[in-house]
Design a protein around this motif. Structure first.
Motif, short mmCIF file in Angstrom:
data_model
loop_
_atom_site.label_atom_id
_atom_site.label_comp_id
_atom_site.label_asym_id
_atom_site.label_seq_id
_atom_site.Cartn_x
_atom_site.Cartn_y
_atom_site.Cartn_z
N UNK A 74 -2.95 -36.65 48.04
CA UNK A 74 -1.88 -36.40 49.00
C UNK A 74 -1.98 -37.43 50.24
N UNK A 75 -3.31 -37.78 50.46
CA UNK A 75 -3.46 -38.65 51.69
C UNK A 75 -2.94 -39.93 51.23
N UNK A 76 -3.27 -40.44 49.92
CA UNK A 76 -2.83 -41.68 49.42
C UNK A 76 -1.25 -41.90 49.65
N UNK A 77 -0.50 -40.84 49.18
CA UNK A 77 0.82 -40.81 49.04
C UNK A 77 1.43 -41.05 50.76
N UNK A 78 0.81 -40.15 51.39
CA UNK A 78 1.09 -40.05 52.86
C UNK A 78 1.08 -41.41 53.47
N UNK A 79 -0.11 -42.15 53.14
CA UNK A 79 -0.38 -43.52 53.63
C UNK A 79 0.66 -44.55 53.32
N UNK A 80 1.15 -44.34 52.08
CA UNK A 80 2.09 -45.34 51.71
C UNK A 80 3.54 -44.85 51.97
N UNK A 81 3.64 -43.96 52.58
CA UNK A 81 5.32 -43.67 52.92
C UNK A 81 5.60 -44.76 54.15
N UNK A 82 4.87 -45.04 54.95
CA UNK A 82 5.72 -46.02 56.05
C UNK A 82 5.83 -47.16 55.42
N UNK A 96 4.91 -34.43 51.53
CA UNK A 96 3.25 -34.17 51.09
C UNK A 96 2.84 -33.01 52.20
N UNK A 97 3.47 -33.20 53.53
CA UNK A 97 3.07 -31.97 54.26
C UNK A 97 3.23 -30.53 53.64
N UNK A 98 4.28 -30.48 53.03
CA UNK A 98 4.27 -29.20 52.27
C UNK A 98 3.68 -28.95 51.15
N UNK A 99 3.27 -30.00 50.55
CA UNK A 99 2.48 -29.94 49.10
C UNK A 99 1.18 -29.71 49.68
N UNK A 100 0.66 -30.49 50.87
CA UNK A 100 -0.90 -30.39 51.27
C UNK A 100 -0.92 -28.88 51.75
N UNK A 101 0.09 -28.41 52.20
CA UNK A 101 -0.07 -26.87 52.99
C UNK A 101 -0.13 -25.76 51.91
N UNK A 102 0.45 -26.18 50.57
CA UNK A 102 0.24 -25.26 49.56
C UNK A 102 -0.92 -25.43 48.72
N UNK A 103 -1.18 -26.78 48.36
CA UNK A 103 -2.42 -26.91 47.64
C UNK A 103 -3.83 -26.90 48.19
N UNK A 104 -3.87 -27.58 49.60
CA UNK A 104 -4.99 -27.64 50.41
C UNK A 104 -5.06 -26.61 51.51
N UNK A 123 15.61 -35.29 56.26
CA UNK A 123 14.32 -35.70 55.55
C UNK A 123 13.31 -34.39 55.08
N UNK A 124 13.43 -33.68 56.20
CA UNK A 124 12.53 -32.47 56.25
C UNK A 124 13.16 -31.45 54.94
N UNK A 125 14.29 -31.22 54.82
CA UNK A 125 14.85 -30.36 53.92
C UNK A 125 14.61 -30.90 52.37
N UNK A 126 15.04 -32.20 52.34
CA UNK A 126 14.74 -33.10 51.11
C UNK A 126 13.26 -33.20 50.75
N UNK A 127 12.49 -33.52 51.74
CA UNK A 127 10.97 -33.26 51.53
C UNK A 127 10.49 -32.09 51.19
N UNK A 128 11.12 -31.12 51.50
CA UNK A 128 10.61 -29.87 50.88
C UNK A 128 11.25 -29.36 49.46
#
Length: 179
Positions: free
Chosen positions: A24-32, A47-55, A153-158
């Motif tokens: 998740x960290x790697x994908x988050x770092x790639x985003x910018x 990744x924030x939604x995914x991290x909340x669920x899995x981590x 972006x938050x809705x589509x990210x979700x």
């Protein structure tokens, strides 16, 4: 069925927390690196939604601090947005907490309320900050960036996160199986 699939992922034990965080960290770092608010915003929110669920909330909160700092240091976040960085971080944390609270009852309710909360917070803060400290031409463009694009972006990210979570839950992804 939706709730069971999301909850099933939380029970996947094959993948260590360190490996999950690194993924998740790697994908988050790639985003910018995408240099487009639409793409990077969707990826970060997903990744924030995914991290909340899995981590869990703690790991997701750690991730909430990274994207805007990285984007600013790379030059992909406009200098005019520098005063917004702490508020972007707070909005990411708000997204995580609201989502985590409501997702246990209904993923979609949690995702939508978290997205609207993040958008509302950034919209209000951008108006407040840039009305005080900047020229009107700069503040107008910055306020637009901190308004409806944040909600989208938050809705589509979700929505993207939901697909990732279902994929991981169905495939019980582990380092041995690959992603």
């Amino acid at each position: 069925m939706i709730k069971e699939n999301v909850l099933a992922l939380e029970k996947v034990q094959a993948w260590s927390n360190v490996t999950q965080f690194a993924f998740v960290f790697g994908i988050t770092l790639m985003a910018p690196f995408f240099q487009q608010q639409v793409f990077s915003g969707i990826m970060v929110n997903a990744m924030l939604f995914v991290a909340t669920v899995i981590l869990g909330v703690r790991a997701a909160v750690i991730l909430a601090f990274l994207p805007s700092v990285i984007a600013f240091s790379m030059g992909t976040l406009p200098v005019a947005l520098a005063p917004m960085i702490p508020y972007i971080m707070i909005s990411n944390i708000l997204l995580i907490f609201v989502f985590d609270f409501f997702r246990k009852k209904n993923y979609w309710l949690g995702m939508i309320l978290a997205s609207v909360g993040k958008f509302s917070f950034l919209f209000l803060m951008s108006h407040w900050i840039f009305d005080i400290i900047s020229q009107k031409t700069i503040s107008t463009s910055v306020m637009v960036m901190m308004s409806w694009p944040q909600l989208l972006t938050a809705l589509f990210g979700g929505m993207l996160a939901y697909g990732i979570i279902l994929f991981l839950a169905r495939n019980e992804v582990s380092p041995d199986k690959g992603v």
